[in-house]
Design a protein around this motif. Structure first.
Motif, PDB file in Angstrom:
ATOM      1  N   LEU A  18      -4.817  -2.267  12.111  1.00  0.00           N
ATOM      2  CA  LEU A  18      -5.777  -2.415  11.028  1.00  0.00           C
ATOM      3  C   LEU A  18      -5.003  -2.718   9.758  1.00  0.00           C
ATOM      4  CD1 LEU A  18      -8.265   0.585  11.502  1.00  0.00           C
ATOM      5  CD2 LEU A  18      -8.817  -1.833  11.758  1.00  0.00           C
ATOM      6  N   ARG A  19      -5.652  -3.397   8.815  1.00  0.00           N
ATOM      7  CA  ARG A  19      -5.062  -3.591   7.499  1.00  0.00           C
ATOM      8  C   ARG A  19      -6.017  -3.044   6.450  1.00  0.00           C
ATOM      9  NH1 ARG A  19      -3.356  -9.039   4.142  1.00  0.00           N
ATOM     10  NH2 ARG A  19      -5.628  -9.205   3.961  1.00  0.00           N
ATOM     11  N   LEU A  20      -5.537  -2.038   5.740  1.00  0.00           N
ATOM     12  CA  LEU A  20      -6.309  -1.464   4.646  1.00  0.00           C
ATOM     13  C   LEU A  20      -5.988  -2.197   3.353  1.00  0.00           C
ATOM     14  CD1 LEU A  20      -5.895   2.360   5.334  1.00  0.00           C
ATOM     15  CD2 LEU A  20      -7.500   0.738   6.358  1.00  0.00           C
ATOM     16  N   SER A  21      -6.995  -2.308   2.507  1.00  0.00           N
ATOM     17  CA  SER A  21      -6.820  -2.915   1.190  1.00  0.00           C
ATOM     18  C   SER A  21      -7.230  -1.922   0.115  1.00  0.00           C
ATOM     19  CB  SER A  21      -7.683  -4.165   1.053  1.00  0.00           C
ATOM     20  OG  SER A  21      -7.350  -5.138   2.013  1.00  0.00           O
ATOM     21  N   CYS A  22      -6.561  -1.994  -1.022  1.00  0.00           N
ATOM     22  CA  CYS A  22      -6.907  -1.186  -2.185  1.00  0.00           C
ATOM     23  C   CYS A  22      -6.966  -2.131  -3.374  1.00  0.00           C
ATOM     24  CB  CYS A  22      -5.887  -0.083  -2.408  1.00  0.00           C
ATOM     25  SG  CYS A  22      -6.134   0.863  -3.934  1.00  0.00           S
ATOM     26  N   ALA A  23      -8.178  -2.427  -3.828  1.00  0.00           N
ATOM     27  CA  ALA A  23      -8.370  -3.303  -4.981  1.00  0.00           C
ATOM     28  C   ALA A  23      -8.346  -2.462  -6.248  1.00  0.00           C
ATOM     29  CB  ALA A  23      -9.687  -4.047  -4.858  1.00  0.00           C
ATOM     30  N   ALA A  24      -7.432  -2.800  -7.149  1.00  0.00           N
ATOM     31  CA  ALA A  24      -7.248  -2.018  -8.371  1.00  0.00           C
ATOM     32  C   ALA A  24      -7.763  -2.780  -9.584  1.00  0.00           C
ATOM     33  CB  ALA A  24      -5.769  -1.695  -8.546  1.00  0.00           C
ATOM     34  N   SER A  25      -8.370  -2.066 -10.508  1.00  0.00           N
ATOM     35  CA  SER A  25      -8.875  -2.698 -11.730  1.00  0.00           C
ATOM     36  C   SER A  25      -8.865  -1.693 -12.875  1.00  0.00           C
ATOM     37  CB  SER A  25     -10.294  -3.233 -11.507  1.00  0.00           C
ATOM     38  OG  SER A  25     -11.192  -2.173 -11.209  1.00  0.00           O
ATOM     39  N   GLY A  26      -9.055  -2.190 -14.076  1.00  0.00           N
ATOM     40  CA  GLY A  26      -9.204  -1.313 -15.216  1.00  0.00           C
ATOM     41  C   GLY A  26      -8.033  -1.321 -16.183  1.00  0.00           C
ATOM     42  N   ARG A  27      -6.886  -1.887 -15.776  1.00  0.00           N
ATOM     43  CA  ARG A  27      -5.728  -1.942 -16.658  1.00  0.00           C
ATOM     44  C   ARG A  27      -4.665  -2.819 -16.013  1.00  0.00           C
ATOM     45  NH1 ARG A  27      -2.358   2.097 -18.310  1.00  0.00           N
ATOM     46  NH2 ARG A  27      -0.776   0.469 -18.090  1.00  0.00           N
ATOM     47  N   THR A  28      -3.566  -2.966 -16.708  1.00  0.00           N
ATOM     48  CA  THR A  28      -2.394  -3.640 -16.138  1.00  0.00           C
ATOM     49  C   THR A  28      -1.580  -2.616 -15.373  1.00  0.00           C
ATOM     50  OG1 THR A  28      -2.321  -5.180 -18.004  1.00  0.00           O
ATOM     51  CG2 THR A  28      -0.323  -4.937 -16.688  1.00  0.00           C
ATOM     52  N   PHE A  29      -1.185  -2.966 -14.154  1.00  0.00           N
ATOM     53  CA  PHE A  29      -0.531  -2.003 -13.285  1.00  0.00           C
ATOM     54  C   PHE A  29       0.976  -2.194 -13.183  1.00  0.00           C
ATOM     55  CE2 PHE A  29      -4.119   0.309 -11.742  1.00  0.00           C
ATOM     56  CZ  PHE A  29      -5.181  -0.568 -11.897  1.00  0.00           C
ATOM     57  N   ARG A  30       1.532  -3.031 -14.028  1.00  0.00           N
ATOM     58  CA  ARG A  30       2.981  -3.231 -13.965  1.00  0.00           C
ATOM     59  C   ARG A  30       3.677  -1.899 -14.163  1.00  0.00           C
ATOM     60  NH1 ARG A  30       5.757  -7.506 -17.911  1.00  0.00           N
ATOM     61  NH2 ARG A  30       5.250  -5.889 -19.418  1.00  0.00           N
ATOM     62  N   GLY A  31       4.639  -1.605 -13.263  1.00  0.00           N
ATOM     63  CA  GLY A  31       5.366  -0.349 -13.337  1.00  0.00           C
ATOM     64  C   GLY A  31       4.715   0.793 -12.589  1.00  0.00           C
ATOM     65  N   TYR A  32       3.509   0.601 -12.122  1.00  0.00           N
ATOM     66  CA  TYR A  32       2.795   1.655 -11.425  1.00  0.00           C
ATOM     67  C   TYR A  32       3.362   1.887 -10.023  1.00  0.00           C
ATOM     68  CZ  TYR A  32      -1.209   3.190 -14.198  1.00  0.00           C
ATOM     69  OH  TYR A  32      -2.013   3.803 -15.124  1.00  0.00           O
ATOM     70  N   TYR A  33       3.156   3.108  -9.540  1.00  0.00           N
ATOM     71  CA  TYR A  33       3.374   3.470  -8.151  1.00  0.00           C
ATOM     72  C   TYR A  33       2.008   3.505  -7.466  1.00  0.00           C
ATOM     73  CZ  TYR A  33       8.238   4.612  -8.968  1.00  0.00           C
ATOM     74  OH  TYR A  33       9.571   4.536  -9.266  1.00  0.00           O
ATOM     75  N   MET A  34       1.907   2.816  -6.354  1.00  0.00           N
ATOM     76  CA  MET A  34       0.668   2.743  -5.592  1.00  0.00           C
ATOM     77  C   MET A  34       0.942   3.264  -4.184  1.00  0.00           C
ATOM     78  SD  MET A  34      -1.113   1.122  -7.924  1.00  0.00           S
ATOM     79  CE  MET A  34      -2.597   0.604  -7.063  1.00  0.00           C
ATOM     80  N   GLY A  35      -0.032   3.919  -3.600  1.00  0.00           N
ATOM     81  CA  GLY A  35       0.245   4.412  -2.263  1.00  0.00           C
ATOM     82  C   GLY A  35      -0.964   4.945  -1.545  1.00  0.00           C
ATOM     83  N   TRP A  36      -0.692   5.576  -0.415  1.00  0.00           N
ATOM     84  CA  TRP A  36      -1.744   6.049   0.486  1.00  0.00           C
ATOM     85  C   TRP A  36      -1.477   7.486   0.917  1.00  0.00           C
ATOM     86  CZ3 TRP A  36      -5.650   2.536   1.395  1.00  0.00           C
ATOM     87  CH2 TRP A  36      -5.392   1.208   1.012  1.00  0.00           C
ATOM     88  N   PHE A  37      -2.567   8.235   0.997  1.00  0.00           N
ATOM     89  CA  PHE A  37      -2.533   9.600   1.474  1.00  0.00           C
ATOM     90  C   PHE A  37      -3.645   9.780   2.507  1.00  0.00           C
ATOM     91  CE2 PHE A  37       0.245  12.036  -1.465  1.00  0.00           C
ATOM     92  CZ  PHE A  37       0.545  11.029  -2.367  1.00  0.00           C
TER      93      PHE A  37
END
Length: 123
Positions: A18-37
């Motif tokens: 399977l491939r999960l997607s996480c669409a992010a919005s609301g700000r600029t995410f440069r430098g952010y850490y993104m992940g899954w729990f």
């Protein structure tokens, strides 16, 4: 305000993908850490995988190493989790998590969360 919307969950047989997607919005995410729990046996959410927004650094829990791959598409503001060789014990709701630095990412009470997407692996 940061919004994270997961998709891609479903029912799959053991050994499938399977491939999960996480669409992010609301700000600029440069430098952010993104992940899954995911929840661990009724306990608090356990770490699965993380990636920096640039995609330059990834880290995985031991139980998914070699099977799951995190990636980003900055143009689409989306983070992906490719899940291969799925096992019944991978069955869980998978939550996308985002934070502006690693300390906040590790502190699950900080940062932003999506609503989760259900993954069910049948034996």
């Amino acid at each position: 305000q940061v919004q994270l919307v997961e998709s891609g969950g479903g029912l799959v047989q053991a050994g499938g993908s399977l491939r999960l997607s996480c669409a992010a919005s609301g700000r600029t995410f440069r430098g952010y850490y993104m992940g899954w729990f995911r929840p661990a046996s009724g306990k608090e959410r356990e770490f699965v995988a993380r990636i920096t927004w640039s995609g330059g650094s990834t880290y995985y829990a031991d139980f998914v190493k070699g099977r799951f791959t995190n990636s980003t598409d900055n143009a689409k503001n989306t983070v992906y989790l490719q899940m291969n060789s799925l096992k019944p014990e991978d069955t869980a709701v998978y939550y996308c998590h985002a934070a502006p630095n690693l300390s906040m990412f590790i502190n699950k009470n900080l940062g932003s969360w999506g609503q989760g997407t259900q993954v069910t692996v049948s034996s």
